[in-house]
Design a protein around this motif. Structure first.
Motif, PDB file in Angstrom:
ATOM      1  N   PHE A 164      46.404  38.012  43.193  1.00 39.64           N
ATOM      2  CA  PHE A 164      45.335  39.006  43.289  1.00 39.64           C
ATOM      3  C   PHE A 164      44.983  39.559  41.913  1.00 39.64           C
ATOM      4  N   VAL A 167      42.513  37.179  40.069  1.00 43.96           N
ATOM      5  CA  VAL A 167      41.114  37.144  40.522  1.00 43.96           C
ATOM      6  C   VAL A 167      40.391  38.460  40.301  1.00 43.96           C
ATOM      7  N   ILE A 223      40.799  37.559  47.985  1.00 40.46           N
ATOM      8  CA  ILE A 223      40.973  36.126  47.761  1.00 40.46           C
ATOM      9  C   ILE A 223      40.413  35.423  48.982  1.00 40.46           C
TER      10      ILE A 223
END
Length: 295
Positions: A164, A167, A223
């Motif tokens: 996480f 991203v 995600i």
């Protein structure tokens, strides 16, 4: 088991209403009334499948009924050994210089004897002391409570947080309900506990995060459309699919499936798991460690 069923019958015959939560066939067979819950475990359960007598249960077609009507057959032929591991001069506790060979190669070896005869001493002390490659999975309780999950027990919570982080550009700590990502009201617990002096505490879902545990910053990252809170609510199979490009996560999730915990949410707090579920999770952690060492 015969003594137990006799005791239950005596309690019933004395005018008591006896409610037994049990899946042993001998206990079910002596019941006057059976309530079969299912059809599966976790989110797949919670439904009443059958109500009636043990005889009718066998004809019901439920999972329990089918297994009672057609019990699993044990193979009459044993697997061939692929060598043995010797234990020599075992002297833990009351063992008196015992010599024994443990078969290898996919078989199941049972160490039996009366209580206190030295079974555990042989299997959990002398054997691993002489052969450190053996992993001992005992009945020690799995430590952890509301702040621990299956992901943390299996050692991949940080891997999920880093995914996480990559991203979103946020630090991994934002995706931990024990750190920056925690809901400011419930502090990452997902619920508010109200203490009532002389009564049991009352727990209610947090009005701020609605039980999701995380603050808005943490929940802003996704995600493939899933937030960190969504991931913690997933089952092992779903997590493996979401992180299909991570062999570490996929391997850990496969162990959850293989020990029979595929129905649980990976973010479920350890204090909500049953004793059997905790022991299976402990087994998954041991097996994953053995595979890591072997690989």
């Amino acid at each position: 088991m015969h003594q137990l069923t006799q005791l239950l019958a005596r309690l019933r015959d004395a005018g008591n209403t006896v409610l037994v939560v049990e899946h042993h066939p001998q206990v079910i067979a002596v019941a006057d009334h059976v309530i079969d819950v299912g059809p599966g475990a976790g989110a797949r359960g919670g439904l009443i499948q059958f109500v009636g007598t043990p005889a009718d249960l066998r004809r019901s077609g439920t999972v329990t009924g089918r297994l009672l009507d057609r019990p699993l057959e044990v193979s009459s032929s044993a697997r061939p050994w692929q060598g043995t591991v010797p234990v020599r001069d075992a002297r833990a506790h009351n063992l008196t210089g015992v010599d024994v060979d443990i078969p290898l190669g996919g078989g199941l070896t049972a160490v039996t004897g009366v209580a206190g005869s030295g079974k555990s001493s042989l299997a959990t002390q002398d054997l691993p002391a002489q052969h450190p490659a053996f992993a001992v999975v005992g009945q020690d309780p799995l430590r952890g409570g509301v702040r621990s999950t299956s992901l943390s027990v299996l050692g991949i919570a940080d891997t999920v947080r880093r995914a996480f982080s990559e991203v979103s550009g946020l630090a991994p700590a934002w995706f931990s309900f024990n750190s920056k990502g925690a809901c400011p009201v419930c502090r990452g617990k997902g619920h508010i506990t109200t203490e009532l002096a002389f009564l049991d505490d009352v727990s209610t879902p947090c009005d701020e995060c609605h039980g999701r545990r995380f603050n808005e910053t943490a929940l802003s990252a996704t995600i493939r459309g899933s937030t960190i809170a969504d991931v913690l609510a997933m089952e092992a199979r779903e997590v493996a699919h979401l992180f299909e490009h991570s062999p570490e996560i996929a391997e850990a999730m496969s162990w959850l499936e293989r020990v029979g915990l595929g129905y649980t949410a990976v973010g479920q707090s350890l204090d909500t798991l049953s004793g059997g579920e905790k022991q299976r999770l402990l087994l998954a952690r041991h097996l994953r460690g053995v595979e890591d060492l072997a690989g």
